[in-house]
Motif scaffolding. Sequence first.
Motif, PDB file in Angstrom:
ATOM      1  N   LEU A  84       9.293   1.214   9.137  1.00 30.69           N
ATOM      2  CA  LEU A  84       9.561   2.506   9.764  1.00 30.69           C
ATOM      3  C   LEU A  84      10.878   3.083   9.282  1.00 30.69           C
ATOM      4  N   GLU A  85      11.820   2.221   8.954  1.00 29.35           N
ATOM      5  CA  GLU A  85      13.112   2.683   8.447  1.00 29.35           C
ATOM      6  C   GLU A  85      13.025   3.128   6.984  1.00 29.35           C
ATOM      7  N   ASP A  86      12.162   2.466   6.213  1.00 31.70           N
ATOM      8  CA  ASP A  86      12.122   2.702   4.760  1.00 31.70           C
ATOM      9  C   ASP A  86      11.177   3.830   4.342  1.00 31.70           C
ATOM     10  N   TYR A  87      10.233   4.214   5.215  1.00 33.11           N
ATOM     11  CA  TYR A  87       9.241   5.216   4.840  1.00 33.11           C
ATOM     12  C   TYR A  87       9.186   6.303   5.921  1.00 33.11           C
ATOM     13  N   ASP A  88       8.901   7.516   5.476  1.00 28.92           N
ATOM     14  CA  ASP A  88       8.775   8.647   6.392  1.00 28.92           C
ATOM     15  C   ASP A  88       7.348   8.689   6.916  1.00 28.92           C
ATOM     16  N   LEU A  89       7.069   7.866   7.930  1.00 28.48           N
ATOM     17  CA  LEU A  89       5.720   7.712   8.453  1.00 28.48           C
ATOM     18  C   LEU A  89       5.540   8.462   9.766  1.00 28.48           C
ATOM     19  N   ASP A  90       4.378   9.098   9.913  1.00 30.58           N
ATOM     20  CA  ASP A  90       3.958   9.556  11.229  1.00 30.58           C
ATOM     21  C   ASP A  90       3.284   8.374  11.923  1.00 30.58           C
ATOM     22  N   ILE A  91       3.606   8.153  13.184  1.00 30.12           N
ATOM     23  CA  ILE A  91       3.063   7.023  13.932  1.00 30.12           C
ATOM     24  C   ILE A  91       2.117   7.562  14.998  1.00 30.12           C
ATOM     25  N   VAL A  92       0.876   7.075  14.988  1.00 26.48           N
ATOM     26  CA  VAL A  92      -0.114   7.529  15.968  1.00 26.48           C
ATOM     27  C   VAL A  92      -0.759   6.318  16.632  1.00 26.48           C
ATOM     28  N   ASP A  93      -0.640   6.251  17.964  1.00 30.97           N
ATOM     29  CA  ASP A  93      -1.381   5.265  18.748  1.00 30.97           C
ATOM     30  C   ASP A  93      -2.762   5.857  19.001  1.00 30.97           C
ATOM     31  N   VAL A 153       0.835  -1.204   0.000  1.00 35.37           N
ATOM     32  CA  VAL A 153       0.000   0.000   0.000  1.00 35.37           C
ATOM     33  C   VAL A 153       0.867   1.250   0.000  1.00 35.37           C
ATOM     34  N   LEU A 154       1.908   1.288   0.821  1.00 33.40           N
ATOM     35  CA  LEU A 154       2.784   2.454   0.887  1.00 33.40           C
ATOM     36  C   LEU A 154       3.502   2.704  -0.442  1.00 33.40           C
ATOM     37  N   ASP A 155       3.940   1.637  -1.095  1.00 31.14           N
ATOM     38  CA  ASP A 155       4.586   1.802  -2.404  1.00 31.14           C
ATOM     39  C   ASP A 155       3.600   2.350  -3.429  1.00 31.14           C
ATOM     40  N   PHE A 156       2.382   1.883  -3.375  1.00 29.41           N
ATOM     41  CA  PHE A 156       1.353   2.394  -4.290  1.00 29.41           C
ATOM     42  C   PHE A 156       1.117   3.886  -4.040  1.00 29.41           C
ATOM     43  N   LEU A 157       1.035   4.280  -2.779  1.00 30.34           N
ATOM     44  CA  LEU A 157       0.821   5.685  -2.455  1.00 30.34           C
ATOM     45  C   LEU A 157       1.976   6.544  -2.949  1.00 30.34           C
ATOM     46  N   GLN A 158       3.191   6.059  -2.795  1.00 25.32           N
ATOM     47  CA  GLN A 158       4.341   6.812  -3.298  1.00 25.32           C
ATOM     48  C   GLN A 158       4.278   6.979  -4.812  1.00 25.32           C
ATOM     49  N   GLN A 159       3.878   5.921  -5.487  1.00 27.25           N
ATOM     50  CA  GLN A 159       3.758   5.987  -6.946  1.00 27.25           C
ATOM     51  C   GLN A 159       2.697   6.999  -7.375  1.00 27.25           C
ATOM     52  N   LYS A 160       1.705   7.204  -6.523  1.00 27.09           N
ATOM     53  CA  LYS A 160       0.639   8.163  -6.811  1.00 27.09           C
ATOM     54  C   LYS A 160       0.983   9.569  -6.325  1.00 27.09           C
ATOM     55  N   GLY A 161       2.188   9.758  -5.794  1.00 23.19           N
ATOM     56  CA  GLY A 161       2.631  11.083  -5.400  1.00 23.19           C
ATOM     57  C   GLY A 161       2.342  11.472  -3.966  1.00 23.19           C
ATOM     58  N   VAL A 162       1.850  10.528  -3.162  1.00 20.46           N
ATOM     59  CA  VAL A 162       1.591  10.818  -1.749  1.00 20.46           C
ATOM     60  C   VAL A 162       2.903  10.682  -0.988  1.00 20.46           C
ATOM     61  N   ARG A 163       3.306  11.737  -0.331  1.00 22.44           N
ATOM     62  CA  ARG A 163       4.606  11.736   0.328  1.00 22.44           C
ATOM     63  C   ARG A 163       4.515  11.618   1.848  1.00 22.44           C
ATOM     64  N   LYS A 164       3.378  11.974   2.415  1.00 17.26           N
ATOM     65  CA  LYS A 164       3.242  11.933   3.867  1.00 17.26           C
ATOM     66  C   LYS A 164       2.065  11.056   4.247  1.00 17.26           C
ATOM     67  N   VAL A 165       2.346  10.038   5.057  1.00 16.72           N
ATOM     68  CA  VAL A 165       1.323   9.067   5.454  1.00 16.72           C
ATOM     69  C   VAL A 165       1.402   8.873   6.961  1.00 16.72           C
ATOM     70  N   THR A 166       0.251   8.760   7.581  1.00 19.96           N
ATOM     71  CA  THR A 166       0.173   8.422   9.004  1.00 19.96           C
ATOM     72  C   THR A 166      -0.196   6.951   9.143  1.00 19.96           C
ATOM     73  N   LEU A 167       0.631   6.213   9.862  1.00 19.32           N
ATOM     74  CA  LEU A 167       0.334   4.827  10.203  1.00 19.32           C
ATOM     75  C   LEU A 167      -0.279   4.847  11.591  1.00 19.32           C
ATOM     76  N   ALA A 168      -1.521   4.426  11.712  1.00 17.16           N
ATOM     77  CA  ALA A 168      -2.255   4.594  12.959  1.00 17.16           C
ATOM     78  C   ALA A 168      -2.995   3.317  13.338  1.00 17.16           C
ATOM     79  N   GLU A 169      -2.993   3.024  14.630  1.00 16.00           N
ATOM     80  CA  GLU A 169      -3.731   1.874  15.146  1.00 16.00           C
ATOM     81  C   GLU A 169      -3.949   2.051  16.639  1.00 16.00           C
ATOM     82  N   GLY A 170      -5.024   1.458  17.133  1.00 15.51           N
ATOM     83  CA  GLY A 170      -5.308   1.434  18.559  1.00 15.51           C
ATOM     84  C   GLY A 170      -5.585   0.006  18.982  1.00 15.51           C
TER      85      GLY A 170
END
Length: 298
Positions: free
Chosen positions: A97-106, A61-78
């Motif tokens: 987490l090492e390969d993508y510039d993700l915001d992490i939200v609990d 999913v993250l690779d697909f988003l990058q291909q579509k030009g999305v540069r900032k993604v929040t990875l979130a879970e509770g």
Amino acid sequence: MGKHRVALIRGDNRYANVSRALQAIESDIDLAGKRRVVVKPNFVSVRRSLAATHPDAVRAVLDFLQQKGVRKVTLAEGPAMGSFRRGLKNHNYSPLLEDYDLDIVDLNKDETVDVGLYTRSMQPMRLPVARTTVESDYRISVGPPKTHDIAIVTLSLKNMAFGSLTGRKSRAHQGHKGIHMNLYKLAYHVAPQLAVIDGFRAMEGNGPVGGSPVDWRMAVASTDFVAADSLTAQLMGFDMEDVGYIYYCSLKGLGHGERAAMEIVGNARFEEVQRDFKPHRTYERQLHWHIPDFEQYL
């Protein structure tokens, strides 16, 4: 009006299956101007990886988003139990987490918005829902298909909705009647705009944590979460009309649950993938979710 597309892919590589599913519906996925994209895996258990979203599905999913030009993604879970950070470690998300510039939200620790739901006696109540998911402008649910101990199956909507509740998720369960109504109500606030169901390994029996693995090697994706959940439930051997929250969402036009309204695209036919899943041991009791005069609550 055209049919609503749902990708159904079968293959021997998890990452490739999810990627091909997204590519099959690429023209449906509108990410233009989206600045708050949330990707939500399923970490109902931070210990049992079979119950959680595999990192390869999220990577696709993250690779697909990058291909579509999305540069900032929040990875979130509770998570239902344990911390999101613990789940990331236990489920081998560190390379992501090492390969993508993700915001992490609990999401359990997020700021909240109160949402109107129902008790088991169908009395109004309000519960806090994570602001990150409510206020995002594009939500992507990524998770495995599993049988469930109260809601029959857990798929894209349930992953997004109950994971977005802060604190104890059981407050929204409210018995067999209440859980389906509450999932429907939550859909208005946090339904995924993109549903990705990674069925490379699924779960049957006493899910959503203690069930048995199913080597299924498939993936489903759609911008219609009702269609994705309904098709997957049917592929698992359950009728849409047996799963209350899918039925309510389809009835009220939040998506299209009838298979006749779907255009299934991809490399697999329904009959090739369909497999009757062993339901949870409480399945017969779970079928008693119907509420008399239910439309007054919708």
